[in-house]
Design a protein around this motif. Structure first.
Motif, PDB file in Angstrom:
ATOM      1  N   GLU A 133     -14.540   5.008  38.613  1.00 26.35           N
ATOM      2  CA  GLU A 133     -15.091   6.357  38.739  1.00 26.35           C
ATOM      3  C   GLU A 133     -14.676   6.991  40.060  1.00 26.35           C
ATOM      4  OE1 GLU A 133     -19.466   8.609  38.601  1.00 26.35           O
ATOM      5  OE2 GLU A 133     -19.319   6.421  38.344  1.00 26.35           O
ATOM      6  N   ARG A 136     -10.978   7.984  39.849  1.00 27.48           N
ATOM      7  CA  ARG A 136     -10.833   9.189  39.029  1.00 27.48           C
ATOM      8  C   ARG A 136     -11.260  10.424  39.820  1.00 27.48           C
ATOM      9  NH1 ARG A 136      -7.429   8.114  34.934  1.00 27.48           N
ATOM     10  NH2 ARG A 136      -8.036   6.225  33.797  1.00 27.48           N
ATOM     11  N   GLU A 170      -2.454   6.758  39.301  1.00 25.78           N
ATOM     12  CA  GLU A 170      -3.308   6.475  38.138  1.00 25.78           C
ATOM     13  C   GLU A 170      -3.013   5.088  37.567  1.00 25.78           C
ATOM     14  OE1 GLU A 170      -5.008   8.875  34.272  1.00 25.78           O
ATOM     15  OE2 GLU A 170      -2.969   9.311  34.977  1.00 25.78           O
TER      16      GLU A 170
END
Length: 283
Positions: A133, A136, A170
């Motif tokens: 989290e 992100r 990512e």
């Protein structure tokens, strides 16, 4: 055995005769048992003493160790300090670090020095779900602000350059950072107690707490840690402040990465006073 009766040959005598009688079988057995028990007890005591002597001899510092620490520095403490090192993601293995180990690191941090009545540090321990989290959130921040703040700690370029960096970052969520068990956010509380102390003192105390965690990590076989500054613009953003539950003047000093590595991981570091120590002695 002493005869309880006066001597029959001389009834006027007050002396008693000594009468020898053969002991019964039960008495002989009992005497043998007592002797065997005593022998076993004595043997156990001797063996225990020998084991204790051998253990003390094994753990006693060698002459060379004593010579290396002739200034009186406890060898065990110095060895613990020397064992502290930063281990980076390329050396991580897919093995979970137990929560008990993480708690020992935090307990070590608790004993760092600080001014005032309340320590300034605050640690937010991110497990696997929270780590993803947070990463992100980092990407979302740069998606919205890459033109102004850049990326990768200030790098600027075209949108194609940014998208290339973003794709790589990512992939690191499950790649580079995949084996990590915990990311510990390091937060300095600007005013934890009733006194408002200089900010540099609060930051220094928090750094001491992180060093304590790192020292304890060096005593844990197969534990890999290092202090990451993280992506600075995202780290200092309002979104990160909200995510970590920080106060208005609090600061995040980065993340303490906790993962596993091979216990026999080679340590190629070297420290030499002429290169790594700047000290001036004055009379």
């Amino acid at each position: 055995l002493e005869c309880p009766q006066p001597c029959r040959s001389n009834p006027l005598s007050t002396q008693r005769c000594i009468v020898w009688r053969a002991p019964s079988q039960a008495l002989v057995s009992n005497m043998a048992f007592e002797l065997s028990y005593k022998q076993q007890t004595l043997a156990s005591a001797i063996i225990g003493s020998l084991l204790l002597w051998a253990l003390r001899r094994k753990t006693r510092p060698s002459a060379s160790s004593t010579e290396q620490n002739s200034d009186g520095e406890p060898a065990s403490l110095l060895e613990c300090i020397r064992a502290r090192r930063s281990v980076f993601p390329r050396s991580y293995v897919a093995r979970s670090v137990p929560p008990a180990t993480m708690r020992r690191l935090l307990e070590a941090a608790m004993w760092a020095p600080f001014h005032g009545s309340v320590p300034p540090w605050r640690f937010v321990v991110l497990g696997r779900k929270a780590m993803v989290e947070m990463q992100r959130l980092t990407l979302a921040f740069y998606d919205a602000h890459w033109r102004e703040v850049g990326w990768a700690n200030g790098q600027h370029g075209t949108e194609a350059d940014y998208q290339k960096w973003r794709a790589m970052t990512e992939e690191e969520i499950d790649g580079r950072w995949g084996p990590v068990s915990y990311m510990v956010a390091i937060v300095v509380r600007r005013q934890a107690g009733s006194r408002r102390l200089p900010e540099w003192e609060e930051a220094a105390a928090t750094a001491c707490a992180v060093q304590n965690m790192h020292l304890q990590a060096g005593a844990e076989p197969g534990l890999a840690c290092y202090w990451s500054s993280w992506h600075d613009a995202a780290r200092d953003s309002e979104a990160m402040r909200v995510f970590l539950g920080m106060g208005g003047e609090d600061r995040c000093l980065g993340l303490f990465i906790v993962a596993a590595c091979e216990p026999a991981l080679k340590d190629s570091r070297a420290r030499r006073p002429e290169a790594h120590l700047s000290a001036e002695w004055r009379d």
